[in-house]
Scaffold this active site. Structure first.
Site: not given
Length: 152
Positions: A120-124
């Site tokens: 789940i790409p929370c870094h984006r």
């Protein structure tokens, strides 16, 4: 319920992935590699897909995930899955996308509690001014991941 653990040695540190026989529950950076347990199919697929991601062969994960969180957190995490590889949005944009324009802080808090990072790409998600803010794995890793995806 059986809980399984596996470790992936990424270019930016060890990642621990946990699952049961069906779902991935967490994917987080850890300081050191632990003991890998038996690998149910879902965990073996998670390791393979994580490796494909870091080899630039995968831009989106295809795994059964079941992160534990509130209804609001779940809504935020589902929206994170819609951010394309190599792109970023602001916390304000994320709040708007879930229909909670005035809940930017709450959205940021939910983003920070994402237990399944990278998948789940929370870094984006970045600040409205384009600054890198907040990442459970550390800002150096967030910067690395964003540059990695941008150049991939």
């Amino acid at each position: 319920m059986n809980t399984y653990r596996a470790y992936y040695d990424s270019p930016i540190g060890f990642i621990e992935i946990t699952s049961d026989d069906t779902f991935i529950y967490s994917c987080n950076f850890v300081e050191k590699e632990g003991c890998t347990t038996d690998l149910p199919d879902v965990l073996a697929r998670a390791l393979a897909q994580t490796d494909e991601y870091f080899q630039r062969e995968r831009k989106q994960f295809n795994l059964l995930i079941a992160p534990a969180g509130t209804e609001f957190q779940q809504k935020v995490w589902l929206e994170l899955l819609k951010i394309p590889y190599g792109e970023t949005i602001s916390y304000k944009d994320l709040a708007s996308r879930i229909g909670k324009e005035t809940a930017v802080r709450a959205v940021g808090n939910a983003n920070g509690k994402n237990p399944v990072s990278i998948i789940i790409p929370c870094h984006r998600v970045i600040g409205s001014d384009g600054e890198l803010v907040g990442y459970g794995g550390g800002l150096d890793r967030k910067k690395w991941l964003l540059e990695f995806e941008k150049n991939g």
